[in-house]
Design a protein around this motif. Structure first.
Motif, short mmCIF file in Angstrom:
data_model
loop_
_atom_site.label_atom_id
_atom_site.label_comp_id
_atom_site.label_asym_id
_atom_site.label_seq_id
_atom_site.Cartn_x
_atom_site.Cartn_y
_atom_site.Cartn_z
N ASN A 85 0.80 -1.22 0.00
CA ASN A 85 0.00 0.00 0.00
C ASN A 85 0.84 1.28 0.00
OD1 ASN A 85 1.01 -0.26 2.49
ND2 ASN A 85 -0.95 -0.08 3.59
N TYR A 132 -0.15 3.81 -2.64
CA TYR A 132 -1.27 4.72 -2.41
C TYR A 132 -0.81 5.96 -1.68
CZ TYR A 132 -3.73 0.59 -3.88
OH TYR A 132 -4.13 -0.49 -4.60
N GLU A 167 -1.04 9.65 -3.25
CA GLU A 167 -1.80 10.69 -2.56
C GLU A 167 -0.95 11.91 -2.27
OE1 GLU A 167 -5.04 11.06 -1.89
OE2 GLU A 167 -5.10 9.32 -3.23
N THR A 210 4.69 5.04 -9.79
CA THR A 210 4.95 5.18 -8.36
C THR A 210 6.41 5.50 -8.10
OG1 THR A 210 3.27 3.50 -8.03
CG2 THR A 210 4.65 4.03 -6.15
#
Lengths: 260, 126
Positions: free
Chosen positions: A80, A83, A87, B21
């Motif tokens: 996670n 995330y 964010e 990411t």
């Protein structure tokens, strides 16, 4: 007569010949300069080609190591983490600055990456795996470095490619269109001028012939006159001229002094 | 900050979640006032239309200097990538984690290779 159609439509005069000659000189100089430019660009282009291939290869390894670093981070900090990262996106801290580099009159864009402020998501992976997250971050920054370099190389490559094509087109146009046309014009003008000169020469010759004939005629007349003079003189010396004697008798009544 | 056009450009991304990411972690992500991002996460639910739209958007925005696109995504919109020929922003095809990099597909690299082969036929092999 293949070159006859490939000439400029000009009036064949000496002035125009001078102008066209000046233009030919200009075209030759421009051709030489463009050729030099093209050579300079090609040198740069080959250097960039070599660099691109090397950087593309290193990109593979860098991307692999950064992906591995991310996997490590995910393993340690949990899946996670992404995330949290997604964010936390606000404004970019790692940006690129573009500047232009001038190679033989061609502006090549170059990118430099720079960090504007310290990255915000320092709290990411605070619970666990912070080291891996930082390592992952470092790996991706490194990847960005390589990618930015590659991007600027690639941009230079495309720009140079285009510039070389344009320059070569210009070189070829000057070499095979403009210069032959000017040369043809020059030879045309020279031919015309020669023709004019020949005509002039012919005219002069003709005049000369005419004058010669005229002089001969005059000479003949003068000779005749001189001969006449001589005979007259001779007859005068004898005492009486045949003409004069004759005149006294014939022209008598016309003389005012003669009373009877 | 809000207007980074004066010679500071962003790096846009169209890639899978992991790659995005990673780069976001490095700090390239940007969200502007209208909540517009400079990246697109492509997953199994993303349509080709979406990719096309964001590619067009990234290449026309003037605050973006480089667009990174995963190669397998570039292959989906290959016609767009190939027809793009402006120097800025630069399009860069990057390898992704689960799709090995194939230099033959890269529009720029194929040209590089082609030029290399033509200019050094008898020269050093490369």
């Amino acid at each position: 007569m293949a070159g006859q159609g490939q000439r400029l439509n000009v009036v064949p005069t000496v002035t125009v010949l001078g102008v066209i000659k000046a233009r030919l000189i200009g075209a030759t100089r421009g051709h030489a300069l463009l050729k030099k430019k093209s050579d300079a660009l090609t040198v740069q282009f080959r250097a960039i080609l070599k660099k691109i291939v090397a950087t593309k290869e290193s990109m593979g390894t860098v991307m692999k190591s950064s992906a591995f670093a991310l996997t490590e981070a995910k393993y340690v900090a949990g899946d996670n983490i992404k995330y949290v990262v997604l964010e936390n996106v606000k404004t970019a801290t790692l940006k690129v600055r573009s500047r232009t580099e001038n190679v033989a009159g061609v502006k090549l864009p170059k990118f430099d990456h720079f960090t504007e402020a310290e990255t915000k998501n320092d709290l990411t992976g605070l619970a666990r795996g912070g080291q891996q997250v930082q390592g992952c971050k470092a790996a991706y920054v490194k990847a960005i470095e390589v990618l930015v370099e590659l991007a600027s190389l690639q941009t230079s490559f495309l720009t140079l490619d285009e510039a070389i094509k344009t320059t070569n087109r210009r070189v070829n146009a000057l070499e095979s269109v403009v210069k032959p046309r000017l040369e043809n014009t020059i030879s045309y003008i020279k031919g015309e001028l020669d023709e004019l000169e020949r005509e002039d020469f012919f005219r002069l010759k003709k005049i000369q012939g005419f004058k010669k004939r005229e002089i001969e005629k005059q000479m003949k007349n003068a000779k005749q006159f001189a001969e006449d003079q001589v005979t007259e003189h001779l007859s005068l010396e004898r005492g009486i001229s045949m003409n004069a004697a004759h005149n006294i008798l014939v022209g008598g009544p016309k003389d005012e002094d003669i009373i009877f | 900050m809000a207007n980074p056009t004066n010679n500071a450009g962003l790096i846009a991304m169209i890639a899978d979640e992991d790659t995005v990411t990673g780069f976001l972690l490095a700090g390239v992500g940007n969200v502007d006032l209208r909540r517009k991002t400079n990246y697109l996460i492509v997953d199994s639910k993303t349509t080709v239309k979406q990719i096309e739209d964001s590619f067009k958007e990234f290449t026309t925005r003037d605050d973006i200097a480089i667009v990174l696109i995963s190669q397998y995504i570039a292959n989906m919109i290959r016609f767009l990538v190939d027809s793009y020929n402006k120097p800025v922003p630069a399009i860069l095809e990057i390898p992704s984690k689960d799709h090995p990099y194939d230099p033959a597909h890269d529009s720029v690299l194929s040209r590089v290779k082609y030029l290399f082969n033509t200019e050094s036929v008898a020269g050093d092999r490369r």
